[in-house]
Design an enzyme around this catalytic site. Structure first.
Site, PDB file in Angstrom:
ATOM      1  N   PHE A 111       0.618  -1.509   0.030  1.00 12.47           N
ATOM      2  CA  PHE A 111       0.484  -0.133   0.028  1.00 12.47           C
ATOM      3  C   PHE A 111       0.886   1.068   0.112  1.00 12.47           C
ATOM      4  O   PHE A 111       0.611   2.422  -0.420  1.00 12.47           O
ATOM      5  CB  PHE A 111      -1.046  -0.180   1.127  1.00 12.47           C
ATOM      6  CG  PHE A 111      -0.385   0.300   2.711  1.00 12.47           C
ATOM      7  CD1 PHE A 111      -0.036   1.597   2.980  1.00 12.47           C
ATOM      8  CD2 PHE A 111       0.216  -0.688   3.007  1.00 12.47           C
ATOM      9  CE1 PHE A 111       0.183   1.924   4.334  1.00 12.47           C
ATOM     10  CE2 PHE A 111       0.872  -0.524   4.361  1.00 12.47           C
ATOM     11  CZ  PHE A 111       1.051   0.962   4.551  1.00 12.47           C
ATOM     12  N   LYS A 112       2.063   1.094   0.449  1.00 17.48           N
ATOM     13  CA  LYS A 112       3.059   2.034   0.664  1.00 17.48           C
ATOM     14  C   LYS A 112       3.071   3.397  -1.042  1.00 17.48           C
ATOM     15  O   LYS A 112       3.519   4.187  -1.378  1.00 17.48           O
ATOM     16  CB  LYS A 112       4.491   1.890   0.545  1.00 17.48           C
ATOM     17  CG  LYS A 112       4.572   1.180   2.500  1.00 17.48           C
ATOM     18  CD  LYS A 112       3.712   2.342   3.606  1.00 17.48           C
ATOM     19  CE  LYS A 112       3.984   1.268   4.489  1.00 17.48           C
ATOM     20  NZ  LYS A 112       4.786   0.841   5.380  1.00 17.48           N
TER      21      LYS A 112
END
Length: 464
Positions: A111-112
């Site tokens: 998700f980063k």
């Protein structure tokens, strides 16, 4: 729009300044002086927009005209052009009114990528405009590092140094960082845990005198406001897909440094109808202890099968505390000094207000493995260990079965094959095609002791 420090003793900054500053001069974190607010009708009008179009609508009020609309749209388009799925953040149903939001479709499978692909292109734009070179310094518990490197590796005005805890990230996570052989990328394995890495980054931002003349540090950790801002978007995106804003949606979020779930809190404050925000933790459960028992005390960090959550100092929690204490920087400074001594205790009012928004849950490794197995047996879907904790927290904490509940999938299961294979009946998950030669790639990394002076000397030598 102006941005102010949570500790009240740093100058307010505009958008470009806050992106480059990261940590405030007084040790606090920057937050907007005021948040943009959207009506239900305005949010409803966004139904059917692409992810990129929605991102522009949500991000542009924070930028407040400092970047021309056409340029901002280009930055956003570039940020998400390498994602493998056309929906950018697709939803997958895993139970009755239960959904997994796949936030791992970006280039590093975590998700980063949502924030760091955007931040990389944003920094490229700002630094090129200013004709300025900077040093990016970041700490990672596994996923931030590879996403930051991928976002910054092609930036001519950036040298990037990433600290990760030696032997405390998965092999896939490590290789995603150390096999990037670009001249401006430096990986450091620090002999310590993630909190040691994070503390070193914060200390370096407070005193940058170790840098060669003309250089400054820029943050890629979620202390950088631009990262939080970019993560707000997928809360709106998923809620719109499930009937929002005309119906409420709940979210369960695997939580370490509190940045991801804080973005959900901001989405709620900006007008998105959210019924529940569930903090999902592993055995390193300081946030669960705080919400459930008002016990925000440091304990020994435990190494787990969900290493990205092996964190005892959740930096972004300070941003929430700032709101809970009426945006009183003096109180936040007192609280953070209290925590530095080992523990902080929230006021009755602050704890009551926090519980109006957040619930929390703790799950150990065995419970996480059981959840991976249960979900696979019932749906054929494979969860990574962090997402499994989020799913378990959702199932234990949901208040209303009729409200759609979204579990944020923070990483692809192939990033944690050792953990997945410990769940009964599961095989090693395959890496996507673009990463299948990962284990044969050359690695480049230096191991350093947990010594601030030694790390500063190393960085200075590399930049001089």
């Amino acid at each position: 729009m102006k941005f102010i420090s949570t500790r009240g003793d740093a100058p307010s900054l505009n958008f470009e300044e806050v992106v480059l500053a990261g940590l405030a001069a007084d040790g606090g974190l920057y937050v907007p002086e005021t948040l943009p607010k959207f009506s239900k009708d305005e949010i409803a009008s966004w139904s059917g927009l692409s992810y990129q179009e929605l991102a522009f609508n949500i991000i542009s009020p924070f930028v407040d005209g400092e970047i021309a609309d056409a340029d901002l749209k280009t930055i956003i388009a570039k940020a998400y052009q390498t994602f493998r799925h056309g929906a950018i953040a697709p939803l997958v149903q895993t139970g009755r009114n239960e959904w997994v939001l796949e936030l791992f479709q970006g280039p590093t499978l975590a998700f980063k990528d949502f924030a760091l692909q955007f931040l990389g292109h944003l920094l490229d734009y700002i630094l090129d405009k200013r004709q300025q070179k900077v040093a990016v310094l970041g700490a990672t518990s596994g996923d931030t590092g590879s996403a930051a490197i991928e976002g910054c590796r092609r930036c001519e005005n950036i040298d990037i140094f990433i600290l990760h805890p030696h032997n405390r990230v998965s092999e896939v996570q490590r290789r995603q960082m150390t096999t990037v052989l670009a001249d401006n990328v430096v990986n450091v394995a620090l002999e310590g845990n993630f909190d040691d890495c994070q503390n070193m980054v914060k200390a370096s931002f407070r005193d940058q005198s170790f840098l060669p003349e003309g250089r400054q540090l820029v943050a890629v950790n979620s202390i950088n406001w631009a990262r939080i801002m970019a993560q707000i978007v997928y809360y709106f995106y998923s809620a719109l897909s499930l009937g929002g804003p005309h119906k409420k949606v709940s979210f369960s979020v695997p939580t370490g440094n509190f940045g991801d779930i804080y973005a959900g809190y901001l989405a709620m404050q900006m007008g998105l109808p959210i019924e529940q925000l569930i903090i999902a933790t592993n055995q390193n459960d300081i946030l669960h202890r705080c919400i459930s028992d008002n016990d925000h005390s440091r304990k020994s960090l435990s190494q787990s099968l969900a290493p990205s959550m092996d964190i005892m100092v959740s930096s972004n929690f300070e941003r929430l505390l700032f709101d809970l204490y009426g945006r009183d920087g003096t109180e936040i400074k007192r609280l953070m000094n209290e925590f530095e001594s080992g523990a902080m205790v929230l006021s009755d009012q602050a704890l009551t207000d926090a519980r109006k928004v957040f619930s929390s849950y703790r799950l150990d490794d065995q419970g996480m493995l059981s959840t991976i197995q249960q979900v696979f047996e019932s749906t054929g879907y494979v969860l990574d260990p962090h997402t499994a904790i989020g799913v378990a927290a959702a199932r234990e904490n949901r208040k209303n079965d009729s409200t759609p509940l979204v579990c944020l999938a923070t990483a692809h299961p192939a990033k944690f094959p050792e953990a997945v294979m410990k769940a009964e009946g599961l095989l090693e998950p395959d890496l996507p095609v673009h990463m299948q030669d990962l284990f044969s790639r050359e690695e480049r990394c230096v191991t350093l002791s947990n010594d601030l002076t030694a790390v500063h000397q190393f960085i200075n030598q590399r930049l001089s």
